[in-house]
Enzyme design. Sequence first.
Site, PDB file in Angstrom:
ATOM      1  N   GLU A 114     -67.445 -11.495  68.141  1.00 32.38           N
ATOM      2  CA  GLU A 114     -66.028 -11.448  68.501  1.00 32.38           C
ATOM      3  C   GLU A 114     -65.760 -10.266  69.410  1.00 32.38           C
ATOM      4  O   GLU A 114     -66.539  -9.309  69.433  1.00 32.38           O
ATOM      5  CB  GLU A 114     -65.117 -11.397  67.267  1.00 32.38           C
ATOM      6  CG  GLU A 114     -65.237 -10.181  66.409  1.00 32.38           C
ATOM      7  CD  GLU A 114     -64.234 -10.236  65.252  1.00 32.38           C
ATOM      8  OE1 GLU A 114     -63.101  -9.825  65.466  1.00 32.38           O
ATOM      9  OE2 GLU A 114     -64.607 -10.707  64.155  1.00 32.38           O
ATOM     10  N   LYS A 116     -64.316  -6.802  70.751  1.00 31.91           N
ATOM     11  CA  LYS A 116     -63.961  -5.553  70.061  1.00 31.91           C
ATOM     12  C   LYS A 116     -62.637  -5.069  70.652  1.00 31.91           C
ATOM     13  O   LYS A 116     -62.576  -4.647  71.808  1.00 31.91           O
ATOM     14  CB  LYS A 116     -65.059  -4.520  70.267  1.00 31.91           C
ATOM     15  CG  LYS A 116     -64.839  -3.260  69.484  1.00 31.91           C
ATOM     16  CD  LYS A 116     -66.108  -2.431  69.442  1.00 31.91           C
ATOM     17  CE  LYS A 116     -65.955  -1.222  68.545  1.00 31.91           C
ATOM     18  NZ  LYS A 116     -64.843  -0.368  68.870  1.00 31.91           N
ATOM     19  N   ASP A 118     -59.449  -2.860  71.498  1.00 30.00           N
ATOM     20  CA  ASP A 118     -59.283  -1.426  71.703  1.00 30.00           C
ATOM     21  C   ASP A 118     -58.025  -0.990  70.944  1.00 30.00           C
ATOM     22  O   ASP A 118     -56.967  -0.821  71.529  1.00 30.00           O
ATOM     23  CB  ASP A 118     -59.145  -1.168  73.209  1.00 30.00           C
ATOM     24  CG  ASP A 118     -59.601   0.216  73.565  1.00 30.00           C
ATOM     25  OD1 ASP A 118     -60.040   0.946  72.658  1.00 30.00           O
ATOM     26  OD2 ASP A 118     -59.520   0.569  74.750  1.00 30.00           O
ATOM     27  N   TYR A 226     -61.067  -8.171  60.886  1.00 32.25           N
ATOM     28  CA  TYR A 226     -62.463  -8.459  61.219  1.00 32.25           C
ATOM     29  C   TYR A 226     -63.433  -8.423  60.041  1.00 32.25           C
ATOM     30  O   TYR A 226     -64.600  -8.758  60.204  1.00 32.25           O
ATOM     31  CB  TYR A 226     -62.969  -7.570  62.351  1.00 32.25           C
ATOM     32  CG  TYR A 226     -62.904  -6.069  62.125  1.00 32.25           C
ATOM     33  CD1 TYR A 226     -63.632  -5.451  61.122  1.00 32.25           C
ATOM     34  CD2 TYR A 226     -62.146  -5.268  62.968  1.00 32.25           C
ATOM     35  CE1 TYR A 226     -63.591  -4.084  60.938  1.00 32.25           C
ATOM     36  CE2 TYR A 226     -62.098  -3.895  62.792  1.00 32.25           C
ATOM     37  CZ  TYR A 226     -62.830  -3.307  61.777  1.00 32.25           C
ATOM     38  OH  TYR A 226     -62.787  -1.957  61.600  1.00 32.25           O
ATOM     39  N   LYS A 315     -71.088  -2.605  74.443  1.00 33.79           N
ATOM     40  CA  LYS A 315     -69.967  -2.057  75.203  1.00 33.79           C
ATOM     41  C   LYS A 315     -69.957  -2.591  76.631  1.00 33.79           C
ATOM     42  O   LYS A 315     -71.014  -2.793  77.227  1.00 33.79           O
ATOM     43  CB  LYS A 315     -70.081  -0.526  75.249  1.00 33.79           C
ATOM     44  CG  LYS A 315     -69.868   0.148  73.910  1.00 33.79           C
ATOM     45  CD  LYS A 315     -68.509  -0.227  73.377  1.00 33.79           C
ATOM     46  CE  LYS A 315     -68.015   0.658  72.284  1.00 33.79           C
ATOM     47  NZ  LYS A 315     -67.177   1.719  72.599  1.00 33.79           N
ATOM     48  N   CYS A 409     -55.919  33.244  91.501  1.00 36.28           N
ATOM     49  CA  CYS A 409     -55.528  32.305  90.446  1.00 36.28           C
ATOM     50  C   CYS A 409     -54.173  31.678  90.780  1.00 36.28           C
ATOM     51  O   CYS A 409     -53.200  32.402  91.038  1.00 36.28           O
ATOM     52  CB  CYS A 409     -55.450  33.040  89.109  1.00 36.28           C
ATOM     53  SG  CYS A 409     -54.747  32.011  87.818  1.00 36.28           S
ATOM     54  N   CYS A 412     -51.591  33.093  87.882  1.00 37.96           N
ATOM     55  CA  CYS A 412     -51.192  34.497  87.708  1.00 37.96           C
ATOM     56  C   CYS A 412     -51.530  35.372  88.910  1.00 37.96           C
ATOM     57  O   CYS A 412     -51.190  36.554  88.931  1.00 37.96           O
ATOM     58  CB  CYS A 412     -51.840  35.077  86.454  1.00 37.96           C
ATOM     59  SG  CYS A 412     -53.611  35.331  86.619  1.00 37.96           S
ATOM     60  N   CYS A 427     -60.705  32.697  86.603  1.00 36.83           N
ATOM     61  CA  CYS A 427     -59.651  33.693  86.806  1.00 36.83           C
ATOM     62  C   CYS A 427     -59.955  34.869  85.888  1.00 36.83           C
ATOM     63  O   CYS A 427     -60.209  34.674  84.689  1.00 36.83           O
ATOM     64  CB  CYS A 427     -58.298  33.071  86.435  1.00 36.83           C
ATOM     65  SG  CYS A 427     -57.029  34.277  86.043  1.00 36.83           S
ATOM     66  N   CYS A 433     -52.850  35.983  82.163  1.00 42.16           N
ATOM     67  CA  CYS A 433     -52.620  34.705  82.852  1.00 42.16           C
ATOM     68  C   CYS A 433     -51.905  33.734  81.903  1.00 42.16           C
ATOM     69  O   CYS A 433     -52.405  33.430  80.814  1.00 42.16           O
ATOM     70  CB  CYS A 433     -53.969  34.144  83.289  1.00 42.16           C
ATOM     71  SG  CYS A 433     -53.858  32.518  84.031  1.00 42.16           S
TER      72      CYS A 433
HETATM   73  O1  I6G Z   1     -64.663  -0.882  64.639  1.00 46.87           O
HETATM   74  C1  I6G Z   1     -64.914  -2.174  64.492  1.00 46.87           C
HETATM   75  C2  I6G Z   1     -64.381  -3.088  65.341  1.00 46.87           C
HETATM   76  C3  I6G Z   1     -64.643  -4.435  65.189  1.00 46.87           C
HETATM   77  C4  I6G Z   1     -65.748  -2.595  63.424  1.00 46.87           C
HETATM   78  C5  I6G Z   1     -66.017  -3.957  63.257  1.00 46.87           C
HETATM   79  C6  I6G Z   1     -65.445  -4.874  64.172  1.00 46.87           C
HETATM   80  O2  I6G Z   1     -65.740  -6.141  63.969  1.00 46.87           O
HETATM   81  C7  I6G Z   1     -65.255  -7.071  64.904  1.00 46.87           C
HETATM   82  N1  I6G Z   1     -66.811  -4.365  62.244  1.00 46.87           N
HETATM   83  C8  I6G Z   1     -67.337  -3.457  61.420  1.00 46.87           C
HETATM   84  C9  I6G Z   1     -68.220  -3.921  60.323  1.00 46.87           C
HETATM   85  C10 I6G Z   1     -67.082  -2.114  61.565  1.00 46.87           C
HETATM   86  N2  I6G Z   1     -66.284  -1.671  62.559  1.00 46.87           N
HETATM   87  C11 I6G Z   1     -67.673  -1.087  60.673  1.00 46.87           C
END
Ligand code: I6G
Length: 676
Positions: A114, A116, A118, A226, A315, A409, A412, A427, A433
């Site tokens: 799936e 991740k 943010d 999740y 990532k 600087c 200052c 500086c 400063c």
């Molecule tokens: O930080 C996380 C984001 C998404 C996760 C995660 C996740 O699963 C989609 N799953 C686990 C098991 C952990 N952190 C520890």
Amino acid sequence: MARTPQAEIEELREQLNQHNYRYHVLDAPTVSDARYDKLLRRLQQLEQDHPELITPESPTQRVGAIPLEQFQQVQHELPMLSLDNAFDDQEIQDFDRRVRERLDQDGEMEYACEPKLDGIAVSLLYRDGQLQRGATRGDGRTGEDITHNIRTIASIPLSLLGSGYPPVLEVRGEVYMPSAGFAAMNAQAREREEKVFVNPRNAAAGSLRQLDARITAQRPLEMCCYSVGWVEGGDLPSRHSDILLRLQEWGLRINAESAVVVGTAACIAYYRRLAERRAELPYAIDGIVYKVNEVALQLRLGFISRAPRWAVARKFPAQEETTRLLDVEFQVGRTGAVTPVARLEPVFVGGVTVSNATLHNRDEIQRLGLRIGDRVVIRRAGDVIPQVVSVIAGARPADAAEIVFPELCPVCGSVLEQEPDGAVIRCIGGLVCAAQQKESIKHYASRKAMDIEGLGDKLVEQLVDEELIHDLADLYALEVGSLAQLERLAEKSAGNLVAAIADSRATSLPRFIYALGIREVGEATALNLAQHFGNWEALVAASEEQLLAVNDVGPVVADHLRQFFDSVDSMQVVTEIRAAGVSWEDLEPREVADLPLQGQTWVVTGSLEAMGRLEAKALLQQLGAKVAGSVSAKTHCVVAGPGAGSKLTRARELELEVIDEAGFLALLSSHGVYEE
Ligand code: I6G
């Protein structure tokens, strides 16, 4: 026969919960917003007429009217772990190989994948189907109780739907702000000339850290679950993907992009598909998470350090965009280092609008061959400060201006000096400063230093600009009366600040050393210094040679420490701070000769179950050992966990002492630095 108010209330609640579920969880509403609002208003009316029938789980009871005084701490029954990262296809193959080797499995593995999100990791605790607690991840073991804010998020059910859920069910997931909501909220903030958030993640974090849930309720937050955490009773399916489906049936939102695949080729194809669609997703994502799908196999794989062995986050690479360099400004940091900062035409990169980027130092400007007006490539990777990567050749306007590094600087007016062996220009104004005053006070007040609650960056800047304080010691002379002259600081806040400063007087020696902001003395070094010398006087009296005997202290740090202790001005400030009542309990000094592994060099290789390699290294250093990255005839001992390769072979060739994890933990606990 007419329905009783109780019956009508129950029916309305049931209808509203179902509509909420269809809208937020299934993305398939069957009524208009107007119809939903009408049902809600009817319920509100009935509850107003019959307050004895109000229950905490009623859809009308999401927003509490009374702000909290402070957040309570929450101990997670099962630690909330983090995930190991992978950055390319090869690292996914390596992850899969490690998994199969450990499980002794020849065939391809089934993975749940799936995106991740943010966002901010949170834990929801349901008892008998009722939402009892919402908490942040915190450091993984201890988080903050944010139930009051969690309850305002419409995609989080206050009561689980259906039946069959375990009597105790902890659900984990990510609270995030969808891109459209984020953009609308910032547009409104701009219109009202309020602070805008830099990205949806910060906006979600800021929203969850409100003491007043009425503010959180106005923020467009969503939650996506999740995994489960602590579960008591009931039966859950044996595959992770089926557990997610079960959570969905109980009214919890899961990611619509979740999929089950077999083998690494399919994992990589999933990643490519999502990477292509990333920009069109309605929320920001920073990668893909893969999990071994069979829960029984997850249990066999277990954990390493702070991450499960059965999951990995692939990532996305850094994102790049082009924009124009509008100007370069020069910022002065806590230690006087002058950093050129690029002011850019705002550009959206990786889910964030970027209008500043660091240029590091003068050499970097030269290396890039940068001029004001140039078109430049900007890169943003994860949470790292955006960088200018290159200048686009052939796009330089005729009037592009040279960047002139100042000679004095910019804050200052003191002389700037170039460090003999580096590109850093500093500086020399020190605490004369204002920029250095501000930065050193911000550092002193920060959480890991003196932890003065309420003394944020903006307030420090105001205090210095208004000349209410010049150095750290001046903080202790602040009074409610003088603070009240500051714009936007109410008397109550002034009182709270003075009280917080007073509270912070009782501190610890490591915190105090760290808080002074001595160059290159971070938290770990401050702790080592405090443990080694035990008290301030012994530390200040230590010669450079004695300082060099402390773990992690090399010639550069020893020199910075001596410069600080030899500076009359710095020591005057320390004297004043102590005279103002800042105090701590001295520690038992540890003489060098007392340290059991003093003079020995150790190597840690392979993986350890109980801790990560960094932690192992820190504990060995605490016992006096130096920890090296490679094995040689000078190595005293090698700690070898599973997966140890060439270093272990070399140690055997050299006939060195090798111990396994059990031996290592026994050694640590015999010296009192680890509890088995
Ligand atoms: O930080 C996380 C984001 C998404 C996760 C995660 C996740 O699963 C989609 N799953 C686990 C098991 C952990 N952190 C520890």
